[in-house]
Design a protein around this motif. Sequence first.
Motif, PDB file in Angstrom:
ATOM      1  N   VAL A   1       4.284  20.611  29.507  1.00  0.00           N
ATOM      2  CA  VAL A   1       3.684  21.751  30.206  1.00  0.00           C
ATOM      3  C   VAL A   1       4.539  22.148  31.411  1.00  0.00           C
ATOM      4  CG1 VAL A   1       1.686  22.517  31.551  1.00  0.00           C
ATOM      5  CG2 VAL A   1       1.342  21.223  29.437  1.00  0.00           C
TER       6      VAL A   1
ATOM      7  N   MET B   1       1.895  28.134  30.791  1.00  0.00           N
ATOM      8  CA  MET B   1       1.054  26.961  30.984  1.00  0.00           C
ATOM      9  C   MET B   1      -0.065  26.931  29.945  1.00  0.00           C
ATOM     10  SD  MET B   1      -0.953  25.720  34.429  1.00  0.00           S
ATOM     11  CE  MET B   1      -1.733  24.097  34.509  1.00  0.00           C
TER      12      MET B   1
ATOM     13  N   ALA C   1       1.533  26.180  26.420  1.00  0.00           N
ATOM     14  CA  ALA C   1       2.028  24.807  26.274  1.00  0.00           C
ATOM     15  C   ALA C   1       0.884  23.807  26.170  1.00  0.00           C
ATOM     16  CB  ALA C   1       2.940  24.448  27.450  1.00  0.00           C
ATOM     17  N   ILE C   2      -0.171  24.006  26.927  1.00  0.00           N
ATOM     18  CA  ILE C   2      -1.319  23.095  26.880  1.00  0.00           C
ATOM     19  C   ILE C   2      -1.956  23.107  25.493  1.00  0.00           C
ATOM     20  CG2 ILE C   2      -3.726  22.891  27.631  1.00  0.00           C
ATOM     21  CD1 ILE C   2      -2.731  23.427  30.479  1.00  0.00           C
TER      22      ILE C   2
END
Length: 205
Positions: free
Chosen positions: A81, A98, A101-102
């Motif tokens: 992340v 963010m 990616a999470i």
Amino acid sequence: MSKANTYPVSARGPMTHDVRDQIVAAATEHFRRYGYEKTTVSDLAKAIGFSKAYIYKFFASKQAIGEMICANCLREIEAEVRAAVDEAERPPEKLRRMFKAIVEASLRLFFQDRNLYEIAAAAATDRWPAARAYEERIQQLLQDILQEGRQTGDFERKTPLDEVTMSIYLVMRPYLNPLLLQHSFDYTDDAPAQLSGLVLRSLSP
């Protein structure tokens, strides 16, 4: 922003001891193959070739071993992340990356390491220290991005920062928490773009 990796775990003996690393590595493979819930410390001892008593010199319980493995998995997700966030220059794009990616990292843990996901689910259920630390660090990363966005003029400044941080974190939480993730599969393709877009519109100055 801070990039230290601190995930508290319950371990015994010297923290740098090679035997602990050997136990964790062997336990990771064993849990990956047979699952966390079905494995006992006796099973691990037999698989590793150590006595059960010797393993207890380094870990107080099976949970302590699972917590170390969980911490390692969460470090990898956090690193992924942070790397995605660092690729962006402006705070709005950092926030988009963010979210994306999470979701991607959490899904990969669920589908590719299903038995390790079992450990993450146990950690979330019982609120293990490693899981709490991970949530706190993700919240801090989010707050850092929001603070930077306020400084650059990309985000509004009227709402208290801690209130904004927690509100956005709660939007992200279904894709961070393994217990909630399993109920969100139908939305994972579109959720990162749609949710980050909604959040960014709410942050407009």
